[in-house]
Design a protein around this motif. Structure first.
Motif, PDB file in Angstrom:
ATOM      1  N   ALA A 111      27.645  35.965  39.809  1.00  0.00           N
ATOM      2  CA  ALA A 111      27.916  37.122  38.954  1.00  0.00           C
ATOM      3  C   ALA A 111      29.402  37.227  38.636  1.00  0.00           C
ATOM      4  O   ALA A 111      29.797  37.523  37.501  1.00  0.00           O
ATOM      5  CB  ALA A 111      27.422  38.396  39.632  1.00  0.00           C
ATOM      6  N   ALA A 112      30.248  36.979  39.648  1.00  0.00           N
ATOM      7  CA  ALA A 112      31.692  37.053  39.435  1.00  0.00           C
ATOM      8  C   ALA A 112      32.152  35.968  38.465  1.00  0.00           C
ATOM      9  O   ALA A 112      32.994  36.209  37.598  1.00  0.00           O
ATOM     10  CB  ALA A 112      32.419  36.908  40.767  1.00  0.00           C
ATOM     11  N   TRP A 113      31.581  34.774  38.590  1.00  0.00           N
ATOM     12  CA  TRP A 113      31.973  33.682  37.703  1.00  0.00           C
ATOM     13  C   TRP A 113      31.511  33.944  36.270  1.00  0.00           C
ATOM     14  O   TRP A 113      32.235  33.664  35.312  1.00  0.00           O
ATOM     15  CB  TRP A 113      31.417  32.360  38.209  1.00  0.00           C
ATOM     16  N   GLU A 114      30.318  34.503  36.106  1.00  0.00           N
ATOM     17  CA  GLU A 114      29.825  34.819  34.772  1.00  0.00           C
ATOM     18  C   GLU A 114      30.700  35.897  34.132  1.00  0.00           C
ATOM     19  O   GLU A 114      31.023  35.828  32.946  1.00  0.00           O
ATOM     20  CB  GLU A 114      28.376  35.292  34.835  1.00  0.00           C
ATOM     21  N   GLY A 115      31.104  36.887  34.924  1.00  0.00           N
ATOM     22  CA  GLY A 115      31.993  37.911  34.404  1.00  0.00           C
ATOM     23  C   GLY A 115      33.327  37.323  33.973  1.00  0.00           C
ATOM     24  O   GLY A 115      33.893  37.715  32.946  1.00  0.00           O
ATOM     25  N   LEU A 116      33.796  36.357  34.745  1.00  0.00           N
ATOM     26  CA  LEU A 116      35.047  35.687  34.394  1.00  0.00           C
ATOM     27  C   LEU A 116      34.910  34.899  33.101  1.00  0.00           C
ATOM     28  O   LEU A 116      35.790  34.939  32.239  1.00  0.00           O
ATOM     29  CB  LEU A 116      35.455  34.745  35.527  1.00  0.00           C
ATOM     30  N   ARG A 117      33.806  34.203  32.928  1.00  0.00           N
ATOM     31  CA  ARG A 117      33.586  33.444  31.695  1.00  0.00           C
ATOM     32  C   ARG A 117      33.547  34.383  30.494  1.00  0.00           C
ATOM     33  O   ARG A 117      34.046  34.046  29.415  1.00  0.00           O
ATOM     34  CB  ARG A 117      32.286  32.654  31.799  1.00  0.00           C
ATOM     35  N   GLN A 118      32.965  35.555  30.665  1.00  0.00           N
ATOM     36  CA  GLN A 118      32.909  36.511  29.565  1.00  0.00           C
ATOM     37  C   GLN A 118      34.298  37.005  29.186  1.00  0.00           C
ATOM     38  O   GLN A 118      34.641  37.080  28.003  1.00  0.00           O
ATOM     39  CB  GLN A 118      32.011  37.690  29.945  1.00  0.00           C
ATOM     40  N   ILE A 119      35.118  37.322  30.194  1.00  0.00           N
ATOM     41  CA  ILE A 119      36.448  37.824  29.867  1.00  0.00           C
ATOM     42  C   ILE A 119      37.303  36.705  29.292  1.00  0.00           C
ATOM     43  O   ILE A 119      38.166  36.941  28.453  1.00  0.00           O
ATOM     44  CB  ILE A 119      37.119  38.462  31.103  1.00  0.00           C
ATOM     45  N   ARG A 120      37.084  35.461  29.713  1.00  0.00           N
ATOM     46  CA  ARG A 120      37.791  34.337  29.094  1.00  0.00           C
ATOM     47  C   ARG A 120      37.448  34.262  27.603  1.00  0.00           C
ATOM     48  O   ARG A 120      38.316  34.061  26.756  1.00  0.00           O
ATOM     49  CB  ARG A 120      37.402  33.023  29.770  1.00  0.00           C
ATOM     50  N   ALA A 121      36.172  34.410  27.295  1.00  0.00           N
ATOM     51  CA  ALA A 121      35.731  34.331  25.908  1.00  0.00           C
ATOM     52  C   ALA A 121      36.301  35.477  25.080  1.00  0.00           C
ATOM     53  O   ALA A 121      36.711  35.294  23.929  1.00  0.00           O
ATOM     54  CB  ALA A 121      34.204  34.338  25.838  1.00  0.00           C
ATOM     55  N   VAL A 122      36.350  36.673  25.679  1.00  0.00           N
ATOM     56  CA  VAL A 122      36.864  37.836  24.957  1.00  0.00           C
ATOM     57  C   VAL A 122      38.337  37.668  24.637  1.00  0.00           C
ATOM     58  O   VAL A 122      38.782  37.893  23.503  1.00  0.00           O
ATOM     59  CB  VAL A 122      36.648  39.119  25.792  1.00  0.00           C
ATOM     60  N   LEU A 123      39.125  37.263  25.610  1.00  0.00           N
ATOM     61  CA  LEU A 123      40.571  37.179  25.430  1.00  0.00           C
ATOM     62  C   LEU A 123      41.026  35.854  24.857  1.00  0.00           C
ATOM     63  O   LEU A 123      42.176  35.699  24.471  1.00  0.00           O
ATOM     64  CB  LEU A 123      41.277  37.432  26.764  1.00  0.00           C
ATOM     65  N   GLY A 124      40.114  34.871  24.791  1.00  0.00           N
ATOM     66  CA  GLY A 124      40.490  33.565  24.277  1.00  0.00           C
ATOM     67  C   GLY A 124      39.846  33.236  22.951  1.00  0.00           C
ATOM     68  O   GLY A 124      39.679  32.058  22.622  1.00  0.00           O
ATOM     69  N   ASP A 125      39.436  34.263  22.199  1.00  0.00           N
ATOM     70  CA  ASP A 125      38.821  34.057  20.882  1.00  0.00           C
ATOM     71  C   ASP A 125      37.606  33.138  20.962  1.00  0.00           C
ATOM     72  O   ASP A 125      37.422  32.244  20.133  1.00  0.00           O
ATOM     73  CB  ASP A 125      39.839  33.480  19.896  1.00  0.00           C
ATOM     74  N   GLY A 126      36.785  33.343  21.985  1.00  0.00           N
ATOM     75  CA  GLY A 126      35.551  32.579  22.125  1.00  0.00           C
ATOM     76  C   GLY A 126      35.671  31.364  23.012  1.00  0.00           C
ATOM     77  O   GLY A 126      34.661  30.792  23.416  1.00  0.00           O
ATOM     78  N   ALA A 127      36.884  30.941  23.343  1.00  0.00           N
ATOM     79  CA  ALA A 127      37.077  29.770  24.202  1.00  0.00           C
ATOM     80  C   ALA A 127      37.081  30.203  25.658  1.00  0.00           C
ATOM     81  O   ALA A 127      37.732  31.173  26.018  1.00  0.00           O
ATOM     82  CB  ALA A 127      38.391  29.079  23.863  1.00  0.00           C
ATOM     83  N   ALA A 128      36.331  29.483  26.484  1.00  0.00           N
ATOM     84  CA  ALA A 128      36.253  29.832  27.907  1.00  0.00           C
ATOM     85  C   ALA A 128      36.732  28.694  28.789  1.00  0.00           C
ATOM     86  O   ALA A 128      36.458  28.670  29.974  1.00  0.00           O
ATOM     87  CB  ALA A 128      34.809  30.203  28.273  1.00  0.00           C
TER      88      ALA A 128
END
Length: 223
Positions: A111-128
């Motif tokens: 769950a923590a890793w999935e949350g991290l991937r989501q925030i990467r996508a949000v702040l990285g213009d879709g790139a994770a």
């Protein structure tokens, strides 16, 4: 910043998740934060996360309250196992022995890793593929989470023959050191660790301590 926010909006910013920046508030409050440039929506589930500006406002609110946000101040230099462990928040296992394994650990890490991937996508213009800003500020926690998510076992002190990783702060700002302990200690185990960290956004190079023991020096990749 933060002066033009309502009490509910300030509370939502201050109470956002210290790791991912996820905002837990009603639709109206989230919409107001988005309009103010402090949060962004992500995904079909209607989740909202703080923007970099939102994180700056959160830090300002914490300073006004006489406190610190997670990962800022003296705790940022400590190992991940020492940060907020007594408050029930998720803590990545850095191999120091501060995190005890439990029945639900695998699900918590996922769950923590999935949350991290989501925030990467949000702040990285879709790139994770590259670490987000908060990971760069908390590299011990971030690298430990990446290794846990990849299924690599952490070091367990006192367990005979239990091989595993240990993540520590490096003398170089923003970088961490990863060592391997146990029967499988050596370059081969660390090479596998390096190969796993690469696709997860971290680059690792092997070095030798004065006594000849190998270790990895890990830094975040750029997008």
């Amino acid at each position: 910043m933060g002066k033009g926010l309502t009490a509910a909006q300030r509370k939502a910013v201050a109470a956002s998740d210290p790791s991912t920046g996820r905002v837990a508030a009603g639709a109206a409050v989230c919409a107001a934060l988005v309009a103010a440039g402090l949060a962004v929506p992500h995904g079909r589930a209607g989740l909202h996360y703080l923007t970099p500006e939102g994180r700056r406002v959160r830090a300002e609110l914490a300073m006004r309250a006489g406190g610190q946000t997670a990962g800022e101040g003296p705790e940022a230099a400590a190992g991940a196992g020492e940060v907020e462990a007594d408050r029930g928040r998720f803590v990545a296992d850095d191999g120091s022995g501060a995190v005890l394994p439990g029945a639900g650990r695998v699900a918590e890490v996922a769950a923590a890793w999935e949350g991290l991937r989501q925030i990467r996508a949000v702040l990285g213009d879709g790139a994770a593929q590259a670490p987000a800003a908060w990971e760069r500020e908390r590299p011990v926690h971030a690298v430990a989470l990446a290794l846990e998510a990849a299924g690599v076992p952490p070091h367990r002190a006192g367990e005979d023959g239990a091989a595993g990783y240990r993540v520590r702060s490096s003398a170089h700002p923003g970088l961490v050191e990863v060592t391997w302990s146990g029967a499988a200690a050596g370059s081969a185990a660390l090479a596998r660790v390096a190969s796993l960290l690469g696709p997860l956004g971290w680059q690792a190079t092997e070095h030798r301590a004065r006594g000849g023991a190998p270790f990895l020096l890990v830094s975040p990749r750029h997008a």
